[in-house]
Design a protein around this motif. Structure first.
Motif, PDB file in Angstrom:
ATOM      1  N   LEU A  39      31.295  -3.812   7.122  1.00 36.59           N
ATOM      2  CA  LEU A  39      30.294  -4.819   7.479  1.00 36.59           C
ATOM      3  C   LEU A  39      29.244  -4.223   8.417  1.00 36.59           C
ATOM      4  CD1 LEU A  39      29.994  -7.954   6.920  1.00 36.59           C
ATOM      5  CD2 LEU A  39      30.947  -8.269   9.208  1.00 36.59           C
ATOM      6  N   GLU A  40      29.693  -3.409   9.343  1.00 38.22           N
ATOM      7  CA  GLU A  40      28.740  -2.787  10.269  1.00 38.22           C
ATOM      8  C   GLU A  40      27.783  -1.852   9.532  1.00 38.22           C
ATOM      9  OE1 GLU A  40      28.378  -0.743  14.613  1.00 38.22           O
ATOM     10  OE2 GLU A  40      30.372  -0.851  13.694  1.00 38.22           O
ATOM     11  N   LYS A  41      28.299  -1.137   8.547  1.00 36.06           N
ATOM     12  CA  LYS A  41      27.415  -0.262   7.769  1.00 36.06           C
ATOM     13  C   LYS A  41      26.358  -1.070   7.021  1.00 36.06           C
ATOM     14  CE  LYS A  41      30.381   3.781   7.148  1.00 36.06           C
ATOM     15  NZ  LYS A  41      31.444   3.434   8.112  1.00 36.06           N
ATOM     16  N   GLU A  42      26.739  -2.254   6.508  1.00 38.87           N
ATOM     17  CA  GLU A  42      25.753  -3.089   5.835  1.00 38.87           C
ATOM     18  C   GLU A  42      24.721  -3.617   6.830  1.00 38.87           C
ATOM     19  OE1 GLU A  42      25.252  -6.944   2.870  1.00 38.87           O
ATOM     20  OE2 GLU A  42      27.227  -6.551   3.759  1.00 38.87           O
ATOM     21  N   MET A  43      25.165  -4.050   8.001  1.00 38.38           N
ATOM     22  CA  MET A  43      24.217  -4.513   9.014  1.00 38.38           C
ATOM     23  C   MET A  43      23.219  -3.421   9.376  1.00 38.38           C
ATOM     24  SD  MET A  43      26.310  -6.772  11.798  1.00 38.38           S
ATOM     25  CE  MET A  43      27.440  -8.068  11.296  1.00 38.38           C
ATOM     26  N   LYS A  44      23.725  -2.221   9.552  1.00 37.45           N
ATOM     27  CA  LYS A  44      22.852  -1.098   9.914  1.00 37.45           C
ATOM     28  C   LYS A  44      21.844  -0.823   8.806  1.00 37.45           C
ATOM     29  CE  LYS A  44      22.948   3.576  11.809  1.00 37.45           C
ATOM     30  NZ  LYS A  44      23.795   4.722  12.234  1.00 37.45           N
ATOM     31  N   GLY A  45      22.240  -1.080   7.549  1.00 42.44           N
ATOM     32  CA  GLY A  45      21.315  -0.887   6.439  1.00 42.44           C
ATOM     33  C   GLY A  45      20.126  -1.826   6.514  1.00 42.44           C
ATOM     34  N   TYR A  46      20.350  -3.031   7.041  1.00 49.75           N
ATOM     35  CA  TYR A  46      19.263  -3.998   7.187  1.00 49.75           C
ATOM     36  C   TYR A  46      18.474  -3.776   8.470  1.00 49.75           C
ATOM     37  CZ  TYR A  46      20.804  -6.903   3.256  1.00 49.75           C
ATOM     38  OH  TYR A  46      21.112  -7.364   2.005  1.00 49.75           O
ATOM     39  N   VAL A  47      19.167  -3.376   9.536  1.00 45.20           N
ATOM     40  CA  VAL A  47      18.525  -3.226  10.849  1.00 45.20           C
ATOM     41  C   VAL A  47      18.817  -1.819  11.382  1.00 45.20           C
ATOM     42  CG1 VAL A  47      18.199  -4.283  13.118  1.00 45.20           C
ATOM     43  CG2 VAL A  47      19.019  -5.678  11.218  1.00 45.20           C
ATOM     44  N   PRO A  48      18.123  -0.808  10.856  1.00 45.40           N
ATOM     45  CA  PRO A  48      18.433   0.573  11.232  1.00 45.40           C
ATOM     46  C   PRO A  48      17.954   0.963  12.619  1.00 45.40           C
ATOM     47  CG  PRO A  48      16.564   0.519   9.735  1.00 45.40           C
ATOM     48  CD  PRO A  48      17.071  -0.885   9.831  1.00 45.40           C
ATOM     49  N   GLU A  50      15.915  -0.812  16.391  1.00 39.76           N
ATOM     50  CA  GLU A  50      16.250  -1.674  17.520  1.00 39.76           C
ATOM     51  C   GLU A  50      16.650  -3.061  17.034  1.00 39.76           C
ATOM     52  OE1 GLU A  50      12.140  -3.499  19.095  1.00 39.76           O
ATOM     53  OE2 GLU A  50      12.257  -1.316  19.277  1.00 39.76           O
ATOM     54  N   LYS A  51      17.262  -3.808  17.943  1.00 35.61           N
ATOM     55  CA  LYS A  51      17.749  -5.151  17.605  1.00 35.61           C
ATOM     56  C   LYS A  51      16.636  -5.985  16.971  1.00 35.61           C
ATOM     57  CE  LYS A  51      21.101  -5.672  21.382  1.00 35.61           C
ATOM     58  NZ  LYS A  51      21.541  -6.588  22.452  1.00 35.61           N
ATOM     59  N   GLN A  52      17.007  -6.747  15.939  1.00 32.05           N
ATOM     60  CA  GLN A  52      16.041  -7.648  15.316  1.00 32.05           C
ATOM     61  C   GLN A  52      16.123  -9.021  15.962  1.00 32.05           C
ATOM     62  OE1 GLN A  52      15.788  -7.489  11.096  1.00 32.05           O
ATOM     63  NE2 GLN A  52      14.800  -9.472  10.904  1.00 32.05           N
ATOM     64  N   LYS A  53      14.960  -9.568  16.284  1.00 31.70           N
ATOM     65  CA  LYS A  53      14.924 -10.912  16.856  1.00 31.70           C
ATOM     66  C   LYS A  53      15.256 -11.924  15.762  1.00 31.70           C
ATOM     67  CE  LYS A  53      11.511  -9.792  20.414  1.00 31.70           C
ATOM     68  NZ  LYS A  53      12.515  -9.765  21.490  1.00 31.70           N
ATOM     69  N   MET A  54      16.151 -12.842  16.082  1.00 35.60           N
ATOM     70  CA  MET A  54      16.606 -13.807  15.095  1.00 35.60           C
ATOM     71  C   MET A  54      16.443 -15.227  15.624  1.00 35.60           C
ATOM     72  SD  MET A  54      17.482 -11.772  12.737  1.00 35.60           S
ATOM     73  CE  MET A  54      18.415 -12.732  11.543  1.00 35.60           C
ATOM     74  N   LEU A  76      31.754  -9.604  17.328  1.00 36.64           N
ATOM     75  CA  LEU A  76      30.720 -10.126  18.223  1.00 36.64           C
ATOM     76  C   LEU A  76      29.872  -8.995  18.803  1.00 36.64           C
ATOM     77  CD1 LEU A  76      32.988 -12.773  19.942  1.00 36.64           C
ATOM     78  CD2 LEU A  76      30.903 -13.316  18.682  1.00 36.64           C
ATOM     79  N   GLU A  77      30.504  -7.898  19.162  1.00 35.63           N
ATOM     80  CA  GLU A  77      29.767  -6.745  19.687  1.00 35.63           C
ATOM     81  C   GLU A  77      28.854  -6.156  18.616  1.00 35.63           C
ATOM     82  OE1 GLU A  77      32.906  -4.211  21.026  1.00 35.63           O
ATOM     83  OE2 GLU A  77      33.062  -5.176  23.006  1.00 35.63           O
ATOM     84  N   MET A  78      29.350  -6.116  17.398  1.00 35.41           N
ATOM     85  CA  MET A  78      28.572  -5.593  16.279  1.00 35.41           C
ATOM     86  C   MET A  78      27.315  -6.431  16.048  1.00 35.41           C
ATOM     87  SD  MET A  78      30.012  -5.419  12.374  1.00 35.41           S
ATOM     88  CE  MET A  78      31.632  -4.986  12.995  1.00 35.41           C
ATOM     89  N   ILE A  79      27.484  -7.734  16.028  1.00 36.28           N
ATOM     90  CA  ILE A  79      26.336  -8.623  15.830  1.00 36.28           C
ATOM     91  C   ILE A  79      25.328  -8.432  16.959  1.00 36.28           C
ATOM     92  CG2 ILE A  79      25.619 -11.049  15.755  1.00 36.28           C
ATOM     93  CD1 ILE A  79      28.371 -11.628  14.418  1.00 36.28           C
ATOM     94  N   ASP A  80      25.835  -8.305  18.188  1.00 34.73           N
ATOM     95  CA  ASP A  80      24.969  -8.118  19.346  1.00 34.73           C
ATOM     96  C   ASP A  80      24.233  -6.784  19.305  1.00 34.73           C
ATOM     97  OD1 ASP A  80      24.090  -9.150  21.967  1.00 34.73           O
ATOM     98  OD2 ASP A  80      25.134  -7.391  22.745  1.00 34.73           O
ATOM     99  N   THR A  81      24.807  -5.799  18.625  1.00 34.12           N
ATOM    100  CA  THR A  81      24.172  -4.481  18.513  1.00 34.12           C
ATOM    101  C   THR A  81      22.943  -4.518  17.623  1.00 34.12           C
ATOM    102  OG1 THR A  81      26.265  -3.313  18.872  1.00 34.12           O
ATOM    103  CG2 THR A  81      24.519  -2.089  17.734  1.00 34.12           C
ATOM    104  N   TYR A  82      23.015  -5.284  16.528  1.00 32.37           N
ATOM    105  CA  TYR A  82      21.949  -5.242  15.526  1.00 32.37           C
ATOM    106  C   TYR A  82      20.981  -6.418  15.612  1.00 32.37           C
ATOM    107  CZ  TYR A  82      24.682  -1.449  13.699  1.00 32.37           C
ATOM    108  OH  TYR A  82      25.349  -0.251  13.588  1.00 32.37           O
ATOM    109  N   PHE A  83      21.414  -7.517  16.223  1.00 32.12           N
ATOM    110  CA  PHE A  83      20.563  -8.691  16.316  1.00 32.12           C
ATOM    111  C   PHE A  83      20.403  -9.112  17.776  1.00 32.12           C
ATOM    112  CE2 PHE A  83      22.746  -9.123  12.136  1.00 32.12           C
ATOM    113  CZ  PHE A  83      21.625  -8.948  11.335  1.00 32.12           C
TER     114      PHE A  83
END
Length: 379
Positions: A39-48, A50-54, A76-83
């Motif tokens: 899942l983290e690899k997929e998140m990184k694919g979308y947000v390579p 800095e954090k994306q504002k959501m 939760l840490e993963m989500i906080d890393t990318y978003f």
């Protein structure tokens, strides 16, 4: 439109409910660890970068809170890393009553989760057993108290009607118990017997029957009336809230706006296309680990489809479809695009066309599929 919402799917459950056709698997400790890594690899694919504002983040399932505490913290840490959770207007986790101990509730609050959607379905213990749920009525009260103690008060619960062996009286008891909790949001859905579910197999064998249609309609009207009497307003076909507590994430869908779909079987809507991720867990893990793009299918979305979906989705809202917003998005007048369909449906009493909004009438809500089919454009 910018992409400002994300749906993140956690497919694990302690038990598979008899009616559920979502992508789900029995919880396994190692499988959950492997899934979070992919899942983290997929998140990184979308947000390579800095954090994306959501604007909204919604973590659904399955049952996200079935994860062990250390796994939940990793998610939760993963989500906080990318978003950028700090600017998020609404951050929702789905949970099942009975899954939330105080440590998990506190952890969710600590990482900025400010809304919980609880899958209650019914307050009748026998019906809960009949539909394959593992929680019982008391678990609902205990979990809500734990969430409030953690500081999370924006809580929604789901109720189902049209269940096998469910009478109007039983449904009314559940509605009354739900309202006694004084929550800001309620969702309610009629049971749909979906393929590849336990209920579908029983239905095919003649071992399952739903209440008569007129009783389902009575349940729906009872629900509308009781929530209205408590100041809970009906803002979407299946959703009710206190003013200001509408689900902002779900409004993303109904407003036909863009969102990421992350996780096994997740659907996304990106500029120019809709995406569907790989469903089987081993295949999802393999592809996500290879390149971070576990997409099974991409479907181009042309302006014609966008306008159709604007009507299908927008008419689910009690507010309806804004004719001004339609014009701004597509530079077309809605009445001209659909060649008199609005006027024809209004004449039949299925739609209203007033004050710049096209809405379903009470009669139209009962024949929604017929209305929606009128907004299919010829190729």
């Amino acid at each position: 439109m910018q992409i400002a919402s994300a749906y993140i799917h956690i497919p694990f459950c302690q038990q598979i409910c008899h009616y559920c056709d979502f992508v789900k698997f029995f919880y396994d400790d190692k499988a959950a660890d492997d899934y979070l890594e992919a899942l983290e690899k997929e998140m990184k694919g979308y947000v390579p970068g800095e954090k994306q504002k959501m604007k909204t983040i919604y973590v659904g399932g399955g049952t996200p809170t079935v994860l062990q505490t250390h796994q939940l913290q990793r998610l939760l840490e993963m989500i906080d890393t990318y978003f950028d959770v700090s600017v998020c207007e609404e951050y929702t986790f789905e949970a099942n009553p009975g899954d939330l101990d105080q440590e998990k509730a506190d952890l969710l609050a600590e990482y900025g989760v400010d809304r919980i959607s609880l899958g209650v379905q019914t307050f009748d213990n026998q019906l809960l057993e009949d539909i394959g749920r593992v929680h019982r009525e008391d678990d609902v009260y205990i979990n809500i108290e734990r969430l409030r103690r953690a500081g999370i008060t924006n809580i929604s619960i789901d109720l189902m009607y049209g269940l096998p062996n469910q009478s109007v009286e039983l449904f009314e008891e559940s509605v009354d118990k739900a309202l006694s909790l004084e929550l800001p949001h309620y969702s309610s859905y009629s049971l749909q017997i979906e393929p590849k579910t336990v209920f579908h197999q029983r239905y095919k064998r003649g071992e399952l029957s739903k209440p008569p249609e007129d009783e389902e309609v009575e349940m729906y009207h009872l629900l509308q009336r009781k929530l209205r009497e408590q100041g809970i307003y009906h803002y979407e076909i299946s959703n009710f809230s206190m003013p200001g507590y509408e689900s902002k994430h779900n409004l993303t869908y109904w407003d036909n706006a863009y969102y990421y779909g992350i996780g096994a079987g997740a659907h996304g809507y990106l500029p120019g296309k809709r995406t569907i991720n790989i469903r089987p867990l081993p295949a999802y893990l393999k592809k996500a680990n290879e390149d971070g793009k576990p997409v099974l299918h991409e479907e181009p979305v042309e302006v014609k489809e966008m306008m159709e979906e604007e009507m299908f989705l927008g008419l689910r809202k009690m507010e309806g479809v804004s004719k001004r917003r339609f014009l701004e998005k597509y530079d077309r007048v809605v009445d001209e695009v659909f060649d008199g369909a609005v006027a024809e449906l209004a004449e039949k009493g299925l739609l209203s066309d007033e004050n710049g909004y096209i809405r379903l009438t009470e009669k139209g809500k009962l024949f929604g599929n017929d209305v929606f089919s009128s907004f299919l454009l010829d190729s």
